[in-house]
Design an enzyme around this catalytic site. Structure first.
Site, short mmCIF file in Angstrom:
data_model
loop_
_atom_site.label_atom_id
_atom_site.label_comp_id
_atom_site.label_asym_id
_atom_site.label_seq_id
_atom_site.Cartn_x
_atom_site.Cartn_y
_atom_site.Cartn_z
CB CYS A 63 -4.08 -5.82 0.61
SG CYS A 63 -5.56 -6.30 -0.20
CG HIS A 64 1.04 -8.26 -2.09
ND1 HIS A 64 -0.09 -8.68 -2.69
CD2 HIS A 64 2.48 -8.74 -1.84
CE1 HIS A 64 0.68 -10.01 -2.05
NE2 HIS A 64 2.23 -9.78 -1.77
CD GLU A 99 -5.54 -3.01 -3.84
OE1 GLU A 99 -4.15 -3.46 -3.11
OE2 GLU A 99 -6.02 -4.09 -4.63
CG ASP A 113 -17.98 11.33 9.66
OD1 ASP A 113 -18.78 10.67 10.92
OD2 ASP A 113 -17.42 12.58 9.60
#
Length: 304
Positions: A63-64, A99, A113
């Protein structure tokens, strides 16, 4: 990483989703009433997702690093499931699908969590892309018939056999990749009369007429002078886009006298004569430039 230096920046958007399923209604009630011991689940998970999306490139090797210019997180709670809807936007050369999915995933993991102390049977599922926009796939132009092109290489030295053509062949290759058929390819000298005659003849036969070469500042560079009197409508935006794209990669591109305009129902282009200049000029405006063929038929942007 994949080379994206040849791409242009467009508005890119993506929406991804993830599902968090709890095992009992009491968990949902605790989330809605802000009674979870670790804090406000929806807000903390959202914050984690916003951090995550901006750092996707640190987790996914290919990924950029890209400028994230908008994100939003929405929740839809039905029964024992919490659906996460994650939206991302940017103006850049590559999309934001990963993303958006990364953001949705981290929101879901943060929820897990925070909720695991009160619910041991939480499941995360259905992390997927819902929608994407922008880039080449959003600017596809469909035509009932194949677009035909004529490509001319304007060069005294190539015409005389002293050099090999590179730019014309690159243009033909690029056109083929966009589904355009090159029905005529010819090397001609830098002569105004010949350029004009070819333009008038092939504008009647082809929707696209491209010249490469003769756009510089040497005394024999006459392609713009030959074409300008013939064109019915100049298209400055195309010329500016090509020069701007080139100058971002090579400062000398500002000296190129690229020409774009219409003659009848044909689009006429004059591109640089160097192989690199021709390739970059094609990358700058194709395939988006082909939208002009819809407009020349009388259609407007809103109906396409």
């Amino acid at each position: 990483m994949v080379d994206i230096t040849h791409k242009i920046s467009t508005l890119r958007a993506a929406t991804a989703t993830a599902i968090v399923k709890v095992s009992r209604q009491g968990t949902i009630d605790a989330v809605l009433n802000n009674l979870v011991p670790k804090g406000n689940v929806l807000e903390m998970a959202k914050t984690a997702g916003l951090f995550a999306v901006k750092n996707t490139h640190l987790s996914i090797p290919d990924c950029h690093p890209i400028p994230i210019e908008f994100t939003s997180v929405e929740y839809k709670i039905e029964g024992l499931t919490i659906q996460i809807i994650f939206n991302v936007k940017t103006v850049y050369k590559t999309g934001v699908e990963v993303e958006a999915m990364h953001g949705a995933s981290i929101v879901a993991l943060t929820m897990y969590d925070m909720l695991k102390p009160i619910d041991k049977e939480i499941e995360i599922s259905t992390i997927k892309l819902i929608n994407k926009e922008g880039g080449k796939s959003s600017f596809k132009n469909k035509f009932p018939n194949i677009i035909k092109a004529a490509v001319f290489v304007c060069s005294d030295s190539i015409f005389a056999g002293g050099k090999e053509d590179g730019s014309g062949k690159i243009i033909v290759e690029k056109l083929e990749s966009y589904g355009v058929e090159t029905t005529h390819y010819e090397i001609i000298p830098d002569e105004i009369d010949m350029i004009q005659n070819r333009t008038k003849a092939f504008a009647k036969e082809c929707q696209l007429v491209i010249f490469t070469g003769g756009t510089g500042l040497s005394p024999r560079d006459v392609t713009p002078e030959a074409l300008s009197p013939l064109l019915e409508s100049r298209i400055p935006g195309i010329e500016e886009a090509i020069r701007n794209y080139g100058q971002q990669r090579m400062p000398y591109a500002m000296l190129s006298r690229t020409v774009a305009g219409t003659l009848g129902k044909s689009l006429v282009l004059a591109l640089p004569g160097s192989t690199k200049g021709a390739r970059e000029s094609m990358d700058a405006v194709f395939p988006h430039i082909m939208h002009v063929f819809h407009i020349l038929k009388g259609k407007n942007h809103d109906t396409l």
